[in-house]
Design a protein around this motif. Structure first.
Motif, PDB file in Angstrom:
ATOM      1  N   UNK A   1      35.629  35.230  21.170  1.00 20.90           N
ATOM      2  CA  UNK A   1      35.858  34.107  20.443  1.00 20.90           C
ATOM      3  C   UNK A   1      34.459  33.331  20.395  1.00 20.90           C
ATOM      4  N   UNK A   2      34.086  33.293  19.354  1.00 20.06           N
ATOM      5  CA  UNK A   2      32.655  32.737  19.074  1.00 20.06           C
ATOM      6  C   UNK A   2      32.605  31.229  18.277  1.00 20.06           C
ATOM      7  N   UNK A   3      32.023  30.553  18.750  1.00 23.11           N
ATOM      8  CA  UNK A   3      31.974  29.030  18.490  1.00 23.11           C
ATOM      9  C   UNK A   3      30.805  28.478  18.143  1.00 23.11           C
ATOM     10  N   UNK A   4      30.682  27.849  17.090  1.00 22.89           N
ATOM     11  CA  UNK A   4      29.600  27.156  16.687  1.00 22.89           C
ATOM     12  C   UNK A   4      29.588  25.628  16.575  1.00 22.89           C
ATOM     13  N   UNK A   5      29.030  25.026  17.152  1.00 22.15           N
ATOM     14  CA  UNK A   5      28.858  23.525  17.066  1.00 22.15           C
ATOM     15  C   UNK A   5      27.473  22.998  16.670  1.00 22.15           C
ATOM     16  N   UNK A   6      27.409  21.789  15.989  1.00 25.60           N
ATOM     17  CA  UNK A   6      26.224  21.328  15.760  1.00 25.60           C
ATOM     18  C   UNK A   6      26.092  19.999  16.407  1.00 25.60           C
ATOM     19  N   UNK A   7      24.808  19.767  16.839  1.00 29.79           N
ATOM     20  CA  UNK A   7      24.477  18.195  17.383  1.00 29.79           C
ATOM     21  C   UNK A   7      23.824  17.678  16.385  1.00 29.79           C
ATOM     22  N   UNK A   8      23.191  16.523  16.987  1.00 31.74           N
ATOM     23  CA  UNK A   8      22.222  15.854  16.273  1.00 31.74           C
ATOM     24  C   UNK A   8      20.982  16.831  15.892  1.00 31.74           C
ATOM     25  N   UNK A   9      20.486  17.396  16.900  1.00 35.33           N
ATOM     26  CA  UNK A   9      19.104  18.151  16.593  1.00 35.33           C
ATOM     27  C   UNK A   9      19.692  19.407  15.726  1.00 35.33           C
ATOM     28  N   UNK A  10      21.063  19.883  15.793  1.00 39.34           N
ATOM     29  CA  UNK A  10      21.282  20.946  15.090  1.00 39.34           C
ATOM     30  C   UNK A  10      20.897  22.389  15.727  1.00 39.34           C
ATOM     31  N   UNK A  11      20.211  22.324  17.022  1.00 38.38           N
ATOM     32  CA  UNK A  11      19.771  23.422  17.519  1.00 38.38           C
ATOM     33  C   UNK A  11      20.769  24.171  18.411  1.00 38.38           C
ATOM     34  N   UNK A  12      21.215  25.371  17.966  1.00 41.82           N
ATOM     35  CA  UNK A  12      22.267  25.923  18.691  1.00 41.82           C
ATOM     36  C   UNK A  12      21.741  27.010  19.829  1.00 41.82           C
ATOM     37  N   UNK A  13      22.419  26.956  20.656  1.00 39.49           N
ATOM     38  CA  UNK A  13      21.816  27.905  22.004  1.00 39.49           C
ATOM     39  C   UNK A  13      23.269  28.780  22.359  1.00 39.49           C
ATOM     40  N   UNK A  14      23.000  29.936  22.736  1.00 46.38           N
ATOM     41  CA  UNK A  14      23.820  30.967  23.404  1.00 46.38           C
ATOM     42  C   UNK A  14      24.388  30.091  24.630  1.00 46.38           C
ATOM     43  N   UNK A  15      25.663  30.283  24.598  1.00 45.85           N
ATOM     44  CA  UNK A  15      26.397  29.989  25.904  1.00 45.85           C
ATOM     45  C   UNK A  15      27.428  30.873  26.163  1.00 45.85           C
ATOM     46  N   UNK A  16      27.831  30.850  27.566  1.00 45.38           N
ATOM     47  CA  UNK A  16      29.047  31.804  27.997  1.00 45.38           C
ATOM     48  C   UNK A  16      30.081  31.017  28.683  1.00 45.38           C
ATOM     49  N   UNK A  17      31.382  31.613  28.566  1.00 47.40           N
ATOM     50  CA  UNK A  17      32.393  30.913  29.158  1.00 47.40           C
ATOM     51  C   UNK A  17      33.291  31.860  29.828  1.00 47.40           C
ATOM     52  N   UNK A  18      34.164  31.315  30.675  1.00 44.55           N
ATOM     53  CA  UNK A  18      35.210  32.433  31.325  1.00 44.55           C
ATOM     54  C   UNK A  18      36.466  31.338  31.726  1.00 44.55           C
ATOM     55  N   UNK A  19      37.598  31.674  31.379  1.00 40.96           N
ATOM     56  CA  UNK A  19      38.569  30.929  31.974  1.00 40.96           C
ATOM     57  C   UNK A  19      38.838  31.157  33.469  1.00 40.96           C
ATOM     58  N   UNK A  20      39.402  30.277  34.259  1.00 38.96           N
ATOM     59  CA  UNK A  20      39.741  30.327  35.660  1.00 38.96           C
ATOM     60  C   UNK A  20      41.495  30.505  35.488  1.00 38.96           C
ATOM     61  N   UNK A  21      41.866  31.537  35.994  1.00 37.72           N
ATOM     62  CA  UNK A  21      43.111  31.879  35.948  1.00 37.72           C
ATOM     63  C   UNK A  21      43.692  31.948  37.496  1.00 37.72           C
ATOM     64  N   UNK A  22      45.116  31.146  37.265  1.00 36.92           N
ATOM     65  CA  UNK A  22      45.899  31.502  38.638  1.00 36.92           C
ATOM     66  C   UNK A  22      46.995  32.426  38.365  1.00 36.92           C
ATOM     67  N   UNK A  23      46.950  33.571  39.138  1.00 33.56           N
ATOM     68  CA  UNK A  23      47.900  34.513  39.133  1.00 33.56           C
ATOM     69  C   UNK A  23      48.508  34.377  40.386  1.00 33.56           C
ATOM     70  N   UNK A  24      49.804  33.649  40.475  1.00 30.09           N
ATOM     71  CA  UNK A  24      50.343  33.530  41.819  1.00 30.09           C
ATOM     72  C   UNK A  24      50.978  34.902  42.514  1.00 30.09           C
ATOM     73  N   UNK A  25      51.461  35.681  41.464  1.00 33.02           N
ATOM     74  CA  UNK A  25      52.165  37.130  41.943  1.00 33.02           C
ATOM     75  C   UNK A  25      51.517  38.194  41.372  1.00 33.02           C
ATOM     76  N   UNK A  26      50.367  38.751  41.872  1.00 34.16           N
ATOM     77  CA  UNK A  26      49.573  39.826  41.244  1.00 34.16           C
ATOM     78  C   UNK A  26      50.352  40.707  40.479  1.00 34.16           C
ATOM     79  N   UNK A  27      51.418  41.107  41.128  1.00 34.72           N
ATOM     80  CA  UNK A  27      52.227  42.500  40.910  1.00 34.72           C
ATOM     81  C   UNK A  27      52.753  42.160  39.516  1.00 34.72           C
ATOM     82  N   UNK A  28      53.189  40.834  39.039  1.00 38.43           N
ATOM     83  CA  UNK A  28      53.771  40.557  38.139  1.00 38.43           C
ATOM     84  C   UNK A  28      52.972  40.377  36.798  1.00 38.43           C
ATOM     85  N   UNK A  29      51.613  39.914  37.158  1.00 35.78           N
ATOM     86  CA  UNK A  29      50.251  39.784  35.997  1.00 35.78           C
ATOM     87  C   UNK A  29      50.748  38.524  35.281  1.00 35.78           C
TER      88      UNK A  29
END
Length: 135
Positions: A1-29
């Protein structure tokens, strides 16, 4: 998923993100999205926003250690903030802390894959991603 947002200066920078997931029973996924970590090297930005939906977690595993999961999610946010509360990670630069937090692990609280995008405002991107993707 690539997202483009523009701010007041309009200077876009690369960012990275990751979700933090809770997997209570690993065997079930089965999992609950419980947070997101955003890193933008160019802006010197690293932050996490976590929110646990206890009802969803307990629906997947009625015996889940909710308090333990909350502590793990709080630790993610503390490592992102750095400083004394980040423990041994306090001296590490933001990029190393992001890579450590997003390294694959087979614990109940685990990171999802890393995605990237462009943004002029990493803090606003964190707000948007948290709103769209977390519980």
């Amino acid at each position: 998923m690539s997202t483009v947002a523009t701010g007041a200066a309009g200077r876009r920078r690369v960012y990275e993100y990751a979700l933090v997931r809770v997997v209570p029973r690993i065997e079930r996924g089965e999992l609950v999205n419980a947070g997101v970590i955003v890193y933008c090297q160019a802006a010197g930005f690293l932050a996490a926003r976590c929110a646990l939906d206890e009802g969803r977690l307990l629906a997947l595993d009625p015996g889940a250690d909710v308090a333990g999961v909350r502590r793990a999610l709080e630790a993610v946010e503390m490592v992102c903030r750095g400083g004394a509360e980040a423990g041994p990670a306090r001296e590490e630069p933001a990029g190393r802390r992001f890579r450590w937090l997003t390294a694959p692990r087979s614990t109940i609280v685990q990171p999802g894959p890393i995605h990237s995008g462009l943004t002029a405002d990493p803090a606003a991107e964190l707000d948007r991603l948290a709103s769209d993707l977390v519980s």
